[in-house]
Design a protein around this motif. Structure first.
Motif, PDB file in Angstrom:
ATOM      1  N   THR A 134       0.786  -1.224   0.000  1.00 12.96           N
ATOM      2  CA  THR A 134       0.000   0.000   0.000  1.00 12.96           C
ATOM      3  C   THR A 134       0.822   1.280   0.000  1.00 12.96           C
ATOM      4  O   THR A 134       0.604   2.169  -0.830  1.00 12.96           O
ATOM      5  N   SER A 135       1.755   1.430   0.923  1.00 10.81           N
ATOM      6  CA  SER A 135       2.467   2.706   1.034  1.00 10.81           C
ATOM      7  C   SER A 135       3.237   3.021  -0.241  1.00 10.81           C
ATOM      8  O   SER A 135       3.293   4.189  -0.673  1.00 10.81           O
ATOM      9  N   LEU A 138       0.736   4.072  -3.042  1.00  8.56           N
ATOM     10  CA  LEU A 138       0.265   5.447  -2.844  1.00  8.56           C
ATOM     11  C   LEU A 138       1.322   6.455  -3.277  1.00  8.56           C
ATOM     12  O   LEU A 138       1.013   7.465  -3.924  1.00  8.56           O
ATOM     13  N   ILE A 141       1.378   6.770  -7.010  1.00  5.47           N
ATOM     14  CA  ILE A 141       0.268   7.575  -7.527  1.00  5.47           C
ATOM     15  C   ILE A 141       0.589   9.055  -7.379  1.00  5.47           C
ATOM     16  O   ILE A 141       0.390   9.852  -8.305  1.00  5.47           O
ATOM     17  N   VAL A 151      -5.722  -0.642  -2.828  1.00  8.66           N
ATOM     18  CA  VAL A 151      -4.826  -0.659  -1.677  1.00  8.66           C
ATOM     19  C   VAL A 151      -5.598  -1.090  -0.435  1.00  8.66           C
ATOM     20  O   VAL A 151      -6.827  -1.063  -0.412  1.00  8.66           O
ATOM     21  N   PRO A 154      -5.378   2.289   3.575  1.00  6.32           N
ATOM     22  CA  PRO A 154      -4.389   3.311   3.213  1.00  6.32           C
ATOM     23  C   PRO A 154      -4.299   4.435   4.237  1.00  6.32           C
ATOM     24  O   PRO A 154      -5.294   4.809   4.863  1.00  6.32           O
ATOM     25  N   THR A 157      -3.549  10.568   2.554  1.00  9.95           N
ATOM     26  CA  THR A 157      -2.434  11.144   1.798  1.00  9.95           C
ATOM     27  C   THR A 157      -2.921  12.373   1.054  1.00  9.95           C
ATOM     28  O   THR A 157      -3.899  12.304   0.307  1.00  9.95           O
ATOM     29  N   LEU A 160      -4.661  12.751  -2.654  1.00 12.24           N
ATOM     30  CA  LEU A 160      -5.252  11.492  -3.108  1.00 12.24           C
ATOM     31  C   LEU A 160      -6.684  11.363  -2.602  1.00 12.24           C
ATOM     32  O   LEU A 160      -7.031  11.883  -1.546  1.00 12.24           O
ATOM     33  N   THR A 162      -9.772   8.297  -1.991  1.00 16.88           N
ATOM     34  CA  THR A 162      -9.979   6.856  -1.894  1.00 16.88           C
ATOM     35  C   THR A 162     -11.467   6.552  -1.953  1.00 16.88           C
ATOM     36  O   THR A 162     -12.297   7.330  -1.471  1.00 16.88           O
ATOM     37  N   ALA A 275      -7.563   3.959  -4.878  1.00 20.41           N
ATOM     38  CA  ALA A 275      -6.931   5.258  -4.623  1.00 20.41           C
ATOM     39  C   ALA A 275      -6.498   5.870  -5.948  1.00 20.41           C
ATOM     40  O   ALA A 275      -6.002   5.171  -6.840  1.00 20.41           O
ATOM     41  N   SER A 276      -6.688   7.177  -6.077  1.00 13.10           N
ATOM     42  CA  SER A 276      -6.259   7.900  -7.272  1.00 13.10           C
ATOM     43  C   SER A 276      -5.991   9.348  -6.891  1.00 13.10           C
ATOM     44  O   SER A 276      -6.307   9.770  -5.776  1.00 13.10           O
ATOM     45  N   ARG A 277      -5.421  10.113  -7.799  1.00 13.63           N
ATOM     46  CA  ARG A 277      -5.162  11.525  -7.526  1.00 13.63           C
ATOM     47  C   ARG A 277      -6.479  12.286  -7.454  1.00 13.63           C
ATOM     48  O   ARG A 277      -7.375  12.088  -8.279  1.00 13.63           O
TER      49      ARG A 277
END
Length: 293
Positions: A134-135, A138, A141, A151, A154, A157, A160, A162, A275-277
């Motif tokens: 996961t880390s 992330l 990404i 992930v 998470p 972040t 990001l 989720t 997870a995505s931006r």
């Protein structure tokens, strides 16, 4: 006038006249008045600075320049159509590329099958898959190396977003020789005095705390005596007697037969998320999420 001012409508009009060699029939085919068609051809000739047709009262013929354009016009129009179609497809998210990361422990819950479903619906989008924990996913990404990833638990972040994919219970993994191996379930706190095999802290603070939460009791935490970076390795080490662990249920489906799995009582859950931006609003990403919903 610059010859680049010739537009697609003018090319279509030229092609109709060149094919028919008759302004009246070409005008009928184009559903326009013959004088308007004649004016459009003259504008094209002025833009190019050459005559395209030799006109007499009885006939229409192509000039040498007209014959060259006649040989090119159809391919120019076809290429323009392809380019415009590609532009529309990109805007709709039907072509392009997606780089997708995944944690191995998510595989039994079907995220890759959903990736395949997206591929079937959007065959012109190239999807590349990358494994990791996961880390690291992330971080990739954030750096723009991945578009999104599935992930587990998470850490929050910046930049990001989720979206919850699945949540699942925890199970305890103990060696077959363990004193609790004959049990049908277990409270996590019963394993507080056992040595633990677990992921290193850099795997993620949230993941660490959420996985150990079923065991923590009255401020006491299990002592990790051995670290490993995959659940497969963790479970193998448990099987040879190095310690015990608590893991999300799906992470233990490939546990060796030297390990006994016991449901952990209580309502603690592990969460798998996409997870995505946060600022990535591309249509291709929305199409992916819709196909994997």
């Amino acid at each position: 006038m610059d010859h680049l001012d010739v537009d697609l409508r003018q090319l279509r009009a030229f092609l109709a006249v060149a094919d028919e060699l008759h302004f009246g029939r070409a005008a009928t085919a184009l559903h326009m008045a013959q004088p308007a068609l004649s004016q459009q051809i003259r504008r094209t000739e002025r833009a190019l600075g050459v005559d395209l047709f030799v006109r007499t009262s009885r006939s229409v013929a192509l000039t040498p320049a007209g014959r060259v354009l006649h040989g090119r016009a159809r391919s120019l129009l076809a290429q323009a159509a392809r380019d415009l179609d590609e532009t529309v497809r990109v805007g709709r998210g039907e072509v392009g590329r997606l780089d997708v990361g995944f944690v191995v422990s998510a595989l039994p819950l079907g995220p890759i099958e959903r990736v395949q479903r997206f591929r079937e619906r959007h065959p012109l989008v190239r999807v590349e898959l990358t494994e990791g924990y996961t880390s690291r996913l992330l971080a990739r990404i954030v750096r723009g190396e991945l578009d999104l990833a599935i992930v587990r638990d998470p850490d929050p972040t910046e930049g990001l977003r989720t979206t919850l994919f699945r949540s699942e219970p925890f199970v305890a993994a103990v060696p077959r020789t363990h004193r609790f191996a004959e049990r049908t379930e277990i409270a996590g706190s019963e394993l507080l005095d056992d040595p633990f095999v677990f992921f290193p802290p850099e795997a993620g603070a949230v993941a660490t705390e959420r996985n150990l939460a079923p065991v923590v009791s009255d401020g006491r935490r299990p002592v990790v005596v051995q670290e490993a970076t995959t659940w497969a390795t963790v479970l193998h080490l448990v099987g040879v007697g190095l310690g015990v662990t608590v893991a999300p249920a799906s992470a233990t489906l490939a546990a060796p037969d030297t390990v006994v799995l016991l449901p952990v009582t209580g309502d603690h859950r592990s969460e798998l998320c996409w997870a995505s931006r946060a600022d990535d609003d591309r249509e291709v990403l929305r199409n992916f999420m819709a196909a994997t919903d």
